[in-house]
Write a protein that holds these residues in place. Sequence first.
Motif, mmCIF file in Angstrom:
data_model
loop_
_atom_site.group_PDB
_atom_site.id
_atom_site.type_symbol
_atom_site.label_atom_id
_atom_site.label_comp_id
_atom_site.label_asym_id
_atom_site.label_seq_id
_atom_site.Cartn_x
_atom_site.Cartn_y
_atom_site.Cartn_z
ATOM 1 N N THR A 103 0.829 -1.208 0.000
ATOM 2 C CA THR A 103 0.000 0.000 0.000
ATOM 3 C C THR A 103 0.864 1.259 0.000
ATOM 4 O O THR A 103 0.592 2.208 -0.741
ATOM 5 C CB THR A 103 -0.926 0.006 1.230
ATOM 6 N N GLY A 104 1.905 1.254 0.824
ATOM 7 C CA GLY A 104 2.794 2.415 0.883
ATOM 8 C C GLY A 104 3.494 2.691 -0.426
ATOM 9 O O GLY A 104 3.637 3.843 -0.839
ATOM 10 N N SER A 105 3.925 1.643 -1.124
ATOM 11 C CA SER A 105 4.623 1.866 -2.387
ATOM 12 C C SER A 105 3.670 2.364 -3.469
ATOM 13 O O SER A 105 4.038 3.210 -4.287
ATOM 14 C CB SER A 105 5.342 0.594 -2.845
ATOM 15 N N ILE A 106 2.434 1.864 -3.470
ATOM 16 C CA ILE A 106 1.450 2.358 -4.445
ATOM 17 C C ILE A 106 1.132 3.825 -4.181
ATOM 18 O O ILE A 106 1.113 4.653 -5.100
ATOM 19 C CB ILE A 106 0.174 1.489 -4.406
ATOM 20 N N ILE A 107 0.908 4.159 -2.916
ATOM 21 C CA ILE A 107 0.634 5.556 -2.565
ATOM 22 C C ILE A 107 1.837 6.442 -2.887
ATOM 23 O O ILE A 107 1.686 7.559 -3.390
ATOM 24 C CB ILE A 107 0.229 5.669 -1.080
ATOM 25 N N ALA A 108 3.043 5.946 -2.605
ATOM 26 C CA ALA A 108 4.253 6.727 -2.888
ATOM 27 C C ALA A 108 4.408 6.968 -4.384
ATOM 28 O O ALA A 108 4.761 8.072 -4.809
ATOM 29 C CB ALA A 108 5.480 6.009 -2.337
ATOM 30 N N TYR A 109 4.162 5.945 -5.189
ATOM 31 C CA TYR A 109 4.296 6.094 -6.643
ATOM 32 C C TYR A 109 3.318 7.129 -7.183
ATOM 33 O O TYR A 109 3.706 8.085 -7.850
ATOM 34 C CB TYR A 109 4.072 4.747 -7.344
ATOM 35 N N TRP A 110 2.030 6.944 -6.883
ATOM 36 C CA TRP A 110 1.036 7.861 -7.423
ATOM 37 C C TRP A 110 1.096 9.233 -6.755
ATOM 38 O O TRP A 110 0.814 10.246 -7.399
ATOM 39 C CB TRP A 110 -0.360 7.250 -7.324
ATOM 40 N N GLY A 111 1.495 9.286 -5.502
ATOM 41 C CA GLY A 111 1.676 10.574 -4.842
ATOM 42 C C GLY A 111 2.816 11.369 -5.462
ATOM 43 O O GLY A 111 2.702 12.580 -5.662
ATOM 44 N N THR A 112 3.907 10.682 -5.783
ATOM 45 C CA THR A 112 5.029 11.352 -6.449
ATOM 46 C C THR A 112 4.605 11.856 -7.823
ATOM 47 O O THR A 112 4.938 12.983 -8.216
ATOM 48 C CB THR A 112 6.228 10.397 -6.579
ATOM 49 N N GLN A 113 3.867 11.034 -8.560
ATOM 50 C CA GLN A 113 3.373 11.455 -9.877
ATOM 51 C C GLN A 113 2.492 12.701 -9.744
ATOM 52 O O GLN A 113 2.633 13.659 -10.513
ATOM 53 C CB GLN A 113 2.557 10.317 -10.519
ATOM 54 N N LEU A 114 1.602 12.688 -8.754
ATOM 55 C CA LEU A 114 0.683 13.811 -8.559
ATOM 56 C C LEU A 114 1.424 15.085 -8.159
ATOM 57 O O LEU A 114 1.182 16.157 -8.728
ATOM 58 C CB LEU A 114 -0.360 13.451 -7.496
ATOM 59 N N VAL A 115 2.328 14.979 -7.195
ATOM 60 C CA VAL A 115 3.079 16.158 -6.755
ATOM 61 C C VAL A 115 3.920 16.715 -7.902
ATOM 62 O O VAL A 115 3.989 17.934 -8.105
ATOM 63 C CB VAL A 115 3.953 15.811 -5.522
ATOM 64 N N TRP A 116 4.544 15.824 -8.660
ATOM 65 C CA TRP A 116 5.366 16.265 -9.800
ATOM 66 C C TRP A 116 4.496 17.022 -10.803
ATOM 67 O O TRP A 116 4.860 18.098 -11.260
ATOM 68 C CB TRP A 116 6.007 15.051 -10.465
ATOM 69 N N ARG A 117 3.341 16.465 -11.132
ATOM 70 C CA ARG A 117 2.445 17.101 -12.111
ATOM 71 C C ARG A 117 1.940 18.445 -11.590
ATOM 72 O O ARG A 117 1.865 19.418 -12.343
ATOM 73 C CB ARG A 117 1.279 16.185 -12.423
ATOM 74 N N MET A 118 1.612 18.514 -10.293
ATOM 75 C CA MET A 118 1.136 19.772 -9.716
ATOM 76 C C MET A 118 2.218 20.845 -9.760
ATOM 77 O O MET A 118 1.932 22.008 -10.057
ATOM 78 C CB MET A 118 0.658 19.547 -8.280
ATOM 79 N N ARG A 119 3.452 20.457 -9.484
ATOM 80 C CA ARG A 119 4.556 21.442 -9.520
ATOM 81 C C ARG A 119 4.802 21.935 -10.930
ATOM 82 O O ARG A 119 5.025 23.128 -11.138
ATOM 83 C CB ARG A 119 5.818 20.835 -8.926
ATOM 84 N N VAL A 120 4.762 21.040 -11.907
ATOM 85 C CA VAL A 120 4.966 21.444 -13.305
ATOM 86 C C VAL A 120 3.827 22.352 -13.751
ATOM 87 O O VAL A 120 4.064 23.379 -14.404
ATOM 88 C CB VAL A 120 5.101 20.204 -14.225
ATOM 89 N N THR A 121 2.593 22.006 -13.408
ATOM 90 C CA THR A 121 1.442 22.830 -13.770
ATOM 91 C C THR A 121 1.548 24.214 -13.136
ATOM 92 O O THR A 121 1.288 25.229 -13.792
ATOM 93 C CB THR A 121 0.135 22.144 -13.338
ATOM 94 N N ALA A 122 1.934 24.272 -11.874
ATOM 95 C CA ALA A 122 2.083 25.565 -11.191
ATOM 96 C C ALA A 122 3.185 26.399 -11.847
ATOM 97 O O ALA A 122 3.035 27.614 -12.011
ATOM 98 C CB ALA A 122 2.385 25.350 -9.713
ATOM 99 N N LYS A 123 4.260 25.743 -12.245
ATOM 100 C CA LYS A 123 5.362 26.468 -12.903
ATOM 101 C C LYS A 123 4.896 27.037 -14.241
ATOM 102 O O LYS A 123 5.180 28.195 -14.559
ATOM 103 C CB LYS A 123 6.545 25.537 -13.109
ATOM 104 N N TRP A 124 4.159 26.243 -15.031
ATOM 105 C CA TRP A 124 3.664 26.724 -16.317
ATOM 106 C C TRP A 124 2.685 27.884 -16.121
ATOM 107 O O TRP A 124 2.716 28.862 -16.874
ATOM 108 C CB TRP A 124 2.991 25.598 -17.098
#
Length: 191
Positions: free
Chosen positions: A148-169
């Motif tokens: 469960t932790g690895s699934i949450i970590a994977y998708w959480g990292t994807q989400l945070v990365w996408r949010m940071r890129v979107t905010a930068k754009w």
Amino acid sequence: MLERFLPTRDAITQSRLLRWLGPRIHDPLLWHVNRRSVARGVALGVFFGLMIPIAQIPAAAIASLMLRGNLWIAAVSTLVSNPLTYGPLYYFAYRLGAGVIGTRTPADLTADDVERPIRMIDSLAQAWAWITGIGQPLLVGMLIMATTGSIIAYWGTQLVWRMRVTAKWRRLRHERRLRAAAARRQAIGSA
């Protein structure tokens, strides 16, 4: 500050101890910081950090080599479990596993009671007694937590990365609009 103590990529790829890995150690995804390799590295590190109590970093590094996750991120992510968190993590894993398996848990069980047998196992008989007693619910709980932790970590990292890129754009687009508006005002003012 941490970079002073860590070996460089060149030192690792040129190491005689790691020569047996061949061209796999030169894979760019092991070293580049991009969304997919970082997310894989975090997921692998969290999985092995929660699943196994010893040799977490080598296990995460080997899995990272095979699954092409960021090697450094995988190694650092194993620190989700450390000497300060072992007791609470194992206690929670035991309670979770006992709930899933359906075994009764002693009312006065503490986190130290769950962690103590791991330190004391020195023979196969003790290991078997531990596994059939407290170990089975603990292992089931650790597997559930790690997965469960690895699934949450994977998708959480994807989400945070996408949010940071979107905010930068968005920020760049806003700055571009402000510069264009300032240029128009300047053009109108000079005309």
